[in-house]
Enzyme design. Structure first.
Site, PDB file in Angstrom:
ATOM      1  N   ASP A 166     104.489   4.868 109.733  1.00  0.00           N
ATOM      2  CA  ASP A 166     104.381   5.784 108.593  1.00  0.00           C
ATOM      3  C   ASP A 166     103.390   5.224 107.577  1.00  0.00           C
ATOM      4  O   ASP A 166     102.448   4.525 107.960  1.00  0.00           O
ATOM      5  CB  ASP A 166     105.782   6.007 107.994  1.00  0.00           C
ATOM      6  CG  ASP A 166     105.949   7.403 107.420  1.00  0.00           C
ATOM      7  OD1 ASP A 166     105.198   7.754 106.490  1.00  0.00           O
ATOM      8  OD2 ASP A 166     106.820   8.158 107.894  1.00  0.00           O
ATOM      9  N   HIS A 234     105.989   8.424 101.320  1.00  0.00           N
ATOM     10  CA  HIS A 234     106.502   9.051 102.552  1.00  0.00           C
ATOM     11  C   HIS A 234     107.196   8.039 103.466  1.00  0.00           C
ATOM     12  O   HIS A 234     108.292   8.293 103.976  1.00  0.00           O
ATOM     13  CB  HIS A 234     105.324   9.711 103.265  1.00  0.00           C
ATOM     14  CG  HIS A 234     105.672  10.635 104.390  1.00  0.00           C
ATOM     15  ND1 HIS A 234     105.752  10.211 105.700  1.00  0.00           N
ATOM     16  CD2 HIS A 234     105.947  11.957 104.410  1.00  0.00           C
ATOM     17  CE1 HIS A 234     106.052  11.245 106.480  1.00  0.00           C
ATOM     18  NE2 HIS A 234     106.175  12.316 105.720  1.00  0.00           N
ATOM     19  N   SER A 602     109.514  15.613 108.977  1.00  0.00           N
ATOM     20  CA  SER A 602     109.372  14.178 108.679  1.00  0.00           C
ATOM     21  C   SER A 602     110.703  13.573 108.266  1.00  0.00           C
ATOM     22  O   SER A 602     110.960  12.406 108.536  1.00  0.00           O
ATOM     23  CB  SER A 602     108.405  13.964 107.515  1.00  0.00           C
ATOM     24  OG  SER A 602     107.076  14.077 107.937  1.00  0.00           O
TER      25      SER A 602
END
Ligand code: NAG
Ligand code: NAG
Ligand code: NAG
Ligand code: NAG
Ligand code: NAG
Ligand code: NAG
Length: 824
Positions: A166, A234, A602
């Site tokens: 990520d 994220h 996600s």
């Protein structure tokens, strides 16, 4: 964690842009190429990777020497083909693929490289994008999967390492504070000295891969880090969903939204930063996967995907093939389905060796109501305190609050959006609720516009802010969900144009004006309620609007449907609280915060990765296909009202349309972690089975499979791709009759008798042989399913097989069949 909504409005498009970070690359041609050589990487069958017992050992002397040999082979191919100084080798991939990434000076050099006898294929580098937690409670972990052993969350996922590919990690985040346990036995990675400060026991490795993005000139050091540090948020978010520590307080803007726990709080985290705030590149992603396998991660959680749609045989693209080898090496790979829903055939994840995860809502919802002086109530979006004292305050519309000279000096239509305070008369606004228009007029998007309106309202000492959208164009009203973001003053965002017009009518009715239209009395009033407490009544789970849908093509050139059901499974992915990095700017309203609420597949994928870690801990001996099977055969098709799961579906207007979901929305169903712990039977699959599957795809011959994977097709007449031993049966093109084979293995301690219950898809007759069997622990049983066309539907119809066990197990297999012609 406490704290979820399905506010229907049009602005989800904004949120998705943020999550998917669709910034266009600065230069179209990166001149980075991925060059695959003929001949195999260690995992493609080279003997050096396996020890005398036939076990994979990537750290043996032989394996390391072979990797070094491949790397020098890559150098000599380059030296033999190209002039010194005219290229830069970025990576040698020596574990999953025998390939390298190289930056060239000219596109013409590709042809020169192609002529080299060792070169198999050359592919241009591809752009990749980023595709809690009350959810442990919604998933029933506390009473179920967390408790299975010694009745304690203290064991949940212990001894497993989850690798997250990520945007990196915020290493100081409380969700990843240190753990004192010994490292698990299979773990081979070592924390590199350069990132020693990351490795605190909870985080066991932190690496980053940036050569591809730097070579593409797309790395911006003013806001991102050439290190494993998360410059985006994220990666910290997805990691915390999978393995975040138990019960970490979610404090945002000074308010406590509850306690967050990851799915497997005792599992460790291995960080592979391969994507950046603006996205990333395949060359870096492949390098991260290659390294994660060398380090020995048990589970890979991947919440990113290619921005280009699949072409040719989607199962043979470099990314899915690299992940096939990750699976061969023993890792379970969990991949976000993609955020391209709700239309069919929008999947971003293909291989039947992957667990492709779609996203759902949960029963939690946040509503942000405003109550008018006439007691009418409207629900807006946002998280904020209420106006003080629970009483009504006068309303003032921006257009009635300008300073006297404003009409000559300012564009009053523009200033009705409240972009800054200079056009306004403070003595009019002070102590009132300011009404501002909303329209997406700034390139910064809705977030910027709302933040500016909040700053204006604060500057003018307004007691609250009401943002209305009377002018929203129907063309902008595409998406149904808006994630609420925190507002630093009492505020609500009314996104529905009709509600906005009613509020304006009410305001105008009670506002008194003189003959020059100047306001003489502000008689309209309102009260904004505190919106930070959620309710838990929503019917859920529902397949979220954005979640990518199946089916998937076997070959995009022939438009032939594949015999693979995608997505595989659903997990929560809408309005999920998770860890955040204070420097993250992607999500509106969370700058400087350590937690944020985000939506996307996600967020769904790491839920499954964490639950898989719980299974891995409980059943150390299970293969990754067994864990995959256990999750799928026990998934649920009903919601919390006992009705079949529904899906948000395409609709031409603001209202989201909701209808019955099909397996192409939900795969096997919504994850049930408790039931997955004890599935009864599992469907196991080995590497050669996947190769055989690839060999039987329409348009893929033995050469193309060998070129892409190094695997050799076995000559097995009559084999079809529908024979891959998956816990589902999909036939994309049924002509006449087809027999499909399956094998199950008992993982239950006790002997059990199973009997099949058939729910045939419409227009198809289904026969199962045998219809019952008794099986003991470790024993395998095979059965044949015969599908016979009764009616050419020319479209998929759905059913299921339920194997009902005498000891309480229910093993469910979805059926999806598209029958083309009447049988003769
Ligand atoms: C990097 O980002 C900053 C801030 O957004 C911007 O001003 C700058 O132009 C960017 N640099 C490059 C090389 O694009
Ligand atoms: C979070 O908020 C709660 C309640 O407001 C407070 O008691 C607690 O100290 C805060 N925790 C942290 C870590 O700031
Ligand atoms: C602001 O409003 C007050 C009250 O209506 C008025 O007396 C004053 O002249 C206004 N000031 C400006 C600069 O418009
Ligand atoms: C309020 O806005 C005015 C005009 O934009 C600006 O000059 C002033 O500094 C602001 N005051 C505060 C406290 O932000
Ligand atoms: C929106 O579309 C749905 C079906 O597509 C329809 O039932 C509904 O009435 C429409 N709503 C409006 C406000 O046009
Ligand atoms: C999950 O599985 C458990 C155990 O089989 C069962 O008791 C429970 O009802 C299931 N939950 C749902 C939501 O299907």
């Amino acid at each position: 964690m406490q704290a979820n909504v399905t506010l229907m409005s049009w602005a989800l498009a904004l949120q998705l842009l943020l999550l998917l970070a669709t910034t266009t690359p600065r230069s179209a041609a990166t001149l980075v190429y991925i060059v695959k050589l003929k001949g195999h990487a260690p995992l493609s069958g080279h003997p050096h990777a396996f020890n005398t017992q036939g076990k994979l050992d990537l750290h043996s002397h032989g394996s390391l020497a072979y990797s070094a040999f491949l790397s020098s082979l890559h150098d000599s191919v380059l030296q033999e083909s190209l002039d010194v100084g005219s290229y830069e080798k970025l990576y040698s991939y020596t574990v999953l693929l025998n390939a390298f990434a190289v930056k060239l000076q000219h596109r013409m050099q590709v042809e020169t490289l192609e002529e080299h006898g060792s070169v198999g294929s050359i592919e241009e580098d591809k752009r990749f994008n980023k595709a809690t937690t009350y959810t442990p409670e919604f998933l029933g972990l506390a009473g179920g999967a967390w408790n299975v052993r010694k009745g304690s969350v203290r064991d949940a996922g212990r001894g497993t390492v989850v690798g997250v590919l990520d945007t990196g990690i915020d290493p100081s985040h409380p969700s990843f504070s240190p753990h004192g346990f010994k490292l698990p036995r299979r773990w081979r990675g070592a924390c590199p000295p350069s990132s020693a400060s990351f490795c605190n026991g909870k985080i066991v490795i932190a690496r980053h891969f940036s050569k591809g993005i730097i070579a593409a000139n797309a790395f911006n050091s003013t806001y991102d880090y050439d290190s494993p540090v998360d410059g985006d948020g994220h990666g910290t978010h997805t990691s915390s969903i999978a393995v975040g520590n138990y019960e970490v307080p979610v404090n945002v803007s000074g308010y406590n939204y509850g306690l967050a726990s990851g799915m497997a709080p005792q599992a460790r985290l291995a960080v592979y930063k391969v994507i950046y705030r603006d996205g990333g590149y395949l060359s870096d992603v492949l390098a991260g996967i290659d390294q994660a396998i060398q380090d020995g991660v048990h589970i890979l959680s991947i919440s990113l995907g290619s921005t280009s749609s699949a072409s040719g045989v989607p199962f043979l693209n470099s990314f899915d093939v690299a992940l096939l080898f990750a699976v061969k090496a023993g890792a379970l790979v969990v991949h976000a389905a993609g955020n391209n829903g709700p239309s069919p055939m929008t999947m971003n994840s293909f291989g039947p060796w992957l667990l492709s995860v779609g996203a759902t809502t949960t029963d939690r919802s946040y509503a942000n109501p405003v109550i008018l002086g006439n007691r009418q109530e409207f629900i807006g979006s946002g998280l904020s305190a209420g106006t003080p004292g629970g009483r009504l305050y006068a309303l003032v519309y921006a257009k009635d609050a300008f300073i006297e000279q404003a009409t000559n000096t300012f564009d009053t239509d523009y200033y009705s959006y409240c972009p800054d305070a200079q056009a306004f008369n403070r003595s009019i606004v002070k102590g009132k609720i300011l009404i501002c228009n909303f329209m997406q007029i700034f390139t910064g998007g809705a977030g910027t516009e709302i933040n500016d309106a909040i700053a204006t309202a604060k500057n003018l000492s307004a007691v609250g802010l009401l943002i209305i959208s009377p002018d929203t164009e129907p063309s902008q009203q595409k998406s149904p969900v808006l994630d609420p973001s925190p507002f630093s003053i009492p505020a609500t965002f009314i996104t529905d144009p009709d509600a906005s017009l009613i509020i304006l009518d009410y305001y105008n009715h009670y506002t008194e004006r003189d003959e020059y239209k100047k306001v003489t009395h502000f008689g309209a009033s309102a009260w904004i309620k505190d919106s930070r407490m959620p309710t838990f009544y929503a019917e859920a789970p529902e397949v979220a609007y954005f979640s990518s849908r199946g089916p998937v093509y076997a070959n995009t050139a022939t438009l032939m449907q594949s015999d693979v059901l995608k997505p595989d499974i659903l997990a929560p992915g809408n309005q999920i609280w998770g860890g955040w990095t204070p420097s993250g700017i992607d999500a509106n309203g969370y700058k400087g915060e350590r937690f944020a609420m985000l939506s996307g597949t996600s967020m769904a994928a790491p839920h499954i990765a964490g639950i898989a870690a719980l299974l891995k801990h409980k059943h150390q001996k299970w293969s990754n296909a067994a864990i995959r099977s256990a999750l799928l055969t026990t998934a649920s098709q009903v919601d919390n009202r006992g009705r079949f799961i529904r899906a948000h579906q395409p609709s031409g207007n603001t209202s989201v349309s909701i209808g019955w979901a099909s397996p192409f929305d939900y795969g096997s169903g919504f994850v049930n972690a408790t039931a997955a712990m004890d599935p009864g039977l599992i469907f196991d699959v080995g590497f050669q089975d996947y190769i055989n599957f690839l060999c039987t795809l329409p348009g893929a011959d033995a050469n193309s499979v060998e070129e892409a994977t190094g695997g050799i097709c076995q000559d097995r007449p009559g084999d079809r791709s529908s024979d891959l031993n998956l816990p589902s049966i999909t036939v994309g093109n049924l002509i006449g009759t087809r027999k499909v084979k399956r094998a199950v293995t008992s993982v239950s301690k006790r002997n059990e008798r199973y009997e099949v219950q058939i729910h045939a898809p419409k227009g198809v007759q289904v026969f199962v042989e045998p219809m019952m069997f008794t099986v003991s622990n470790g024993q395998q049983k095979t059965f044949t399913v015969t599908l016979k066309t009764m009616k050419a539907n020319q479209a998929f119809t759905f059913g299921s097989l339920l194997w009902i066990g005498s000891k309480g197990h229910v093993v469910r297999m979805p059926l999806a069949v598209s029958a083309s012609f009447m049988s003769a």
